[in-house]
Design a protein around this motif. Sequence first.
Motif, PDB file in Angstrom:
ATOM      1  N   ALA A  72     109.223  44.402 146.913  1.00  0.00           N
ATOM      2  CA  ALA A  72     109.359  43.410 145.848  1.00  0.00           C
ATOM      3  C   ALA A  72     110.481  42.419 146.106  1.00  0.00           C
ATOM      4  N   VAL A  73     111.633  42.898 146.610  1.00  0.00           N
ATOM      5  CA  VAL A  73     112.808  42.017 146.660  1.00  0.00           C
ATOM      6  C   VAL A  73     113.067  41.392 148.020  1.00  0.00           C
ATOM      7  N   ALA A  74     112.587  41.999 149.110  1.00  0.00           N
ATOM      8  CA  ALA A  74     112.888  41.450 150.441  1.00  0.00           C
ATOM      9  C   ALA A  74     112.410  40.003 150.583  1.00  0.00           C
ATOM     10  N   PRO A  75     111.174  39.667 150.162  1.00  0.00           N
ATOM     11  CA  PRO A  75     110.766  38.254 150.270  1.00  0.00           C
ATOM     12  C   PRO A  75     111.641  37.323 149.443  1.00  0.00           C
ATOM     13  N   LEU A  76     112.140  37.803 148.297  1.00  0.00           N
ATOM     14  CA  LEU A  76     112.992  36.962 147.457  1.00  0.00           C
ATOM     15  C   LEU A  76     114.339  36.713 148.122  1.00  0.00           C
ATOM     16  N   ILE A  77     114.894  37.731 148.760  1.00  0.00           N
ATOM     17  CA  ILE A  77     116.155  37.555 149.488  1.00  0.00           C
ATOM     18  C   ILE A  77     115.972  36.566 150.634  1.00  0.00           C
ATOM     19  N   ASP A  78     114.859  36.689 151.354  1.00  0.00           N
ATOM     20  CA  ASP A  78     114.589  35.745 152.445  1.00  0.00           C
ATOM     21  C   ASP A  78     114.455  34.328 151.911  1.00  0.00           C
ATOM     22  N   ASP A  79     113.769  34.173 150.775  1.00  0.00           N
ATOM     23  CA  ASP A  79     113.612  32.839 150.176  1.00  0.00           C
ATOM     24  C   ASP A  79     114.965  32.260 149.766  1.00  0.00           C
ATOM     25  N   LEU A  80     115.842  33.097 149.212  1.00  0.00           N
ATOM     26  CA  LEU A  80     117.168  32.625 148.828  1.00  0.00           C
ATOM     27  C   LEU A  80     117.945  32.125 150.047  1.00  0.00           C
ATOM     28  N   ARG A  83     116.718  30.894 152.776  1.00  0.00           N
ATOM     29  CA  ARG A  83     116.157  29.602 153.211  1.00  0.00           C
ATOM     30  C   ARG A  83     116.580  28.476 152.263  1.00  0.00           C
ATOM     31  N   ILE A  84     116.639  28.764 150.965  1.00  0.00           N
ATOM     32  CA  ILE A  84     117.051  27.735 149.995  1.00  0.00           C
ATOM     33  C   ILE A  84     118.480  27.284 150.275  1.00  0.00           C
ATOM     34  N   PHE A  85     119.392  28.233 150.467  1.00  0.00           N
ATOM     35  CA  PHE A  85     120.779  27.860 150.710  1.00  0.00           C
ATOM     36  C   PHE A  85     120.953  27.169 152.059  1.00  0.00           C
ATOM     37  N   ASP A  86     120.161  27.597 153.059  1.00  0.00           N
ATOM     38  CA  ASP A  86     120.206  26.893 154.347  1.00  0.00           C
ATOM     39  C   ASP A  86     119.799  25.445 154.184  1.00  0.00           C
ATOM     40  N   SER A  87     118.712  25.218 153.428  1.00  0.00           N
ATOM     41  CA  SER A  87     118.178  23.860 153.295  1.00  0.00           C
ATOM     42  C   SER A  87     119.078  22.962 152.461  1.00  0.00           C
ATOM     43  N   MET A  88     119.896  23.546 151.556  1.00  0.00           N
ATOM     44  CA  MET A  88     120.716  22.747 150.661  1.00  0.00           C
ATOM     45  C   MET A  88     122.173  22.633 151.114  1.00  0.00           C
ATOM     46  N   SER A  89     122.494  23.292 152.219  1.00  0.00           N
ATOM     47  CA  SER A  89     123.892  23.313 152.632  1.00  0.00           C
ATOM     48  C   SER A  89     124.296  22.072 153.404  1.00  0.00           C
ATOM     49  N   GLN A 148     115.763  42.702 163.488  1.00  0.00           N
ATOM     50  CA  GLN A 148     114.972  42.288 162.337  1.00  0.00           C
ATOM     51  C   GLN A 148     115.805  41.445 161.372  1.00  0.00           C
ATOM     52  N   ALA A 149     117.031  41.865 161.129  1.00  0.00           N
ATOM     53  CA  ALA A 149     117.866  41.153 160.167  1.00  0.00           C
ATOM     54  C   ALA A 149     118.223  39.754 160.648  1.00  0.00           C
ATOM     55  N   ALA A 150     118.199  39.529 161.961  1.00  0.00           N
ATOM     56  CA  ALA A 150     118.568  38.214 162.494  1.00  0.00           C
ATOM     57  C   ALA A 150     117.566  37.132 162.113  1.00  0.00           C
ATOM     58  N   LEU A 151     116.363  37.525 161.710  1.00  0.00           N
ATOM     59  CA  LEU A 151     115.351  36.540 161.331  1.00  0.00           C
ATOM     60  C   LEU A 151     115.735  35.769 160.074  1.00  0.00           C
ATOM     61  N   SER A 152     116.719  36.282 159.328  1.00  0.00           N
ATOM     62  CA  SER A 152     117.174  35.551 158.153  1.00  0.00           C
ATOM     63  C   SER A 152     118.121  34.410 158.516  1.00  0.00           C
ATOM     64  N   SER A 153     118.525  34.337 159.786  1.00  0.00           N
ATOM     65  CA  SER A 153     119.426  33.281 160.243  1.00  0.00           C
ATOM     66  C   SER A 153     118.656  31.989 160.495  1.00  0.00           C
ATOM     67  N   LYS A 154     119.168  30.891 159.971  1.00  0.00           N
ATOM     68  CA  LYS A 154     118.518  29.600 160.182  1.00  0.00           C
ATOM     69  C   LYS A 154     118.466  29.242 161.662  1.00  0.00           C
ATOM     70  N   ALA A 155     119.547  29.514 162.392  1.00  0.00           N
ATOM     71  CA  ALA A 155     119.591  29.182 163.812  1.00  0.00           C
ATOM     72  C   ALA A 155     118.543  29.971 164.586  1.00  0.00           C
ATOM     73  N   VAL A 156     118.382  31.256 164.281  1.00  0.00           N
ATOM     74  CA  VAL A 156     117.379  32.080 164.964  1.00  0.00           C
ATOM     75  C   VAL A 156     115.976  31.567 164.668  1.00  0.00           C
ATOM     76  N   ARG A 157     115.682  31.297 163.411  1.00  0.00           N
ATOM     77  CA  ARG A 157     114.346  30.810 163.053  1.00  0.00           C
ATOM     78  C   ARG A 157     114.065  29.457 163.706  1.00  0.00           C
TER      79      ARG A 157
END
Length: 305
Positions: free
Chosen positions: A71-79, A81-87, A269-278
Motif C-alpha cells: 500500500a505505501v511503497a508506491p506512495l513513498i516513491d511518488d513523494l 519523485r514529487i520532491f525531485d521535480s520541485m527542487s 533496490q533502494a537506489a531506484l528512488s534516486s533521481k540520478a539513478v533513474r
Amino acid sequence: MLRLPPLGAIEAFVTVARMGSIKNAAEVLALSPSALSRRVQTLENRMGEALFERKHQALSLTIAGERLLEAVAPLIDDLGRIFDSMSGPHELRLRVGVLPLFASHVLMPQLPRLRNLHPELHLDLDTAPLPVSRLGEGLDVALTLAQDIDPRFYSRRIGHNRIAVVASKAMANSSNAPRTPDDLRGHTFLVHRDMPNAVNHWFEAQGLPVIRPVETIQFDSGQLILDAAATDMGIAFMLDTLLANDPRLQPIFDVKIDSPYEYWFVCKQAALSSKAVRMFHNWLFDEIDLANPAPPATQAASRAF
C-alpha cells in the motif's frame, strides 16, 4: 484531519522491507542500525502488530507487513519523485562502476549526448574490478558482465551479446587463417577470465567437439585481449558488441553464438528512488543499442562533454 505516523518511520519500514536487512537499510538512510530499528518499532506500535518476523540476522515480512508495503511503497516513491521535480535545477552526481572495455567502446562515445540532455547529471566512473560487490559502498550503479545477477539487486540486461572468434586482419586474411573450427587446434586462445566457459560454449552450441588449443591465455582486461589479438598473440573469443570500433580486428567465421554472458545494469533496490539513478537508467536504455554501437566520439563531441 487524521494524524499520520512519522514519515521517517514509513521510509524506514519500506527501505528495510526492500533491502531485507536492517544493516543495509541503515547504510542507505545514513542511520545507525539502532536508530533505524526504533523507527520501525514506532510504526509497529502505531499498527499494533509486528511487521517483520525476526530470525537471527534474517528479516521477513509478516502478512501485515506485506499488506502495508504494497500500500505505501508506491506512495513513498511518488513523494520522492514529487520532491525531485520541485527542487529546481541542481547538480546530481552518480558513481558508476563500469568495466574498462565497455566504458571505452560503448559508454564513452555516448556520454556527450547524456551531458547535452541532462547537464545537471555528473558521472564519476570507476573501472576497478567487482563493481557489484561495492554497490552502496562507493558505487551507486554497476555496469557489469555476468551470466546472472543476485536477485536481491535490481538488474536489467543491456542489449544482447554474441561470442565471435576474432584475429588480426592480417591473420584473418592470411594463408594460415583457420578455415574451419577444427583448424583452431593449432592456435593460441585468448579468453577473458570473467568468461571462462566462452570457448566451450562456442563449440558446444554448434554441436562440435571442443578443440584443445596450443595454449590458452586468460586476461582480466578486455582491452588487453583485443591488443593481444591485434599483435597476433592468438585468437580471441570475444563479445561481438565490443569489436565494431576496432579496425585492427576481424571475425574469422561468419557464425556468432549467443553468449551466456551479458552486460547488466545493476543497483540496489533502494537506489531506484534516486533521481540520478533513474535518470541514468532511463537514458542508458533509450540510447545504448549494443546491436549498433555508436562510432567513437568526435573531437567536437568530446569538447561538448
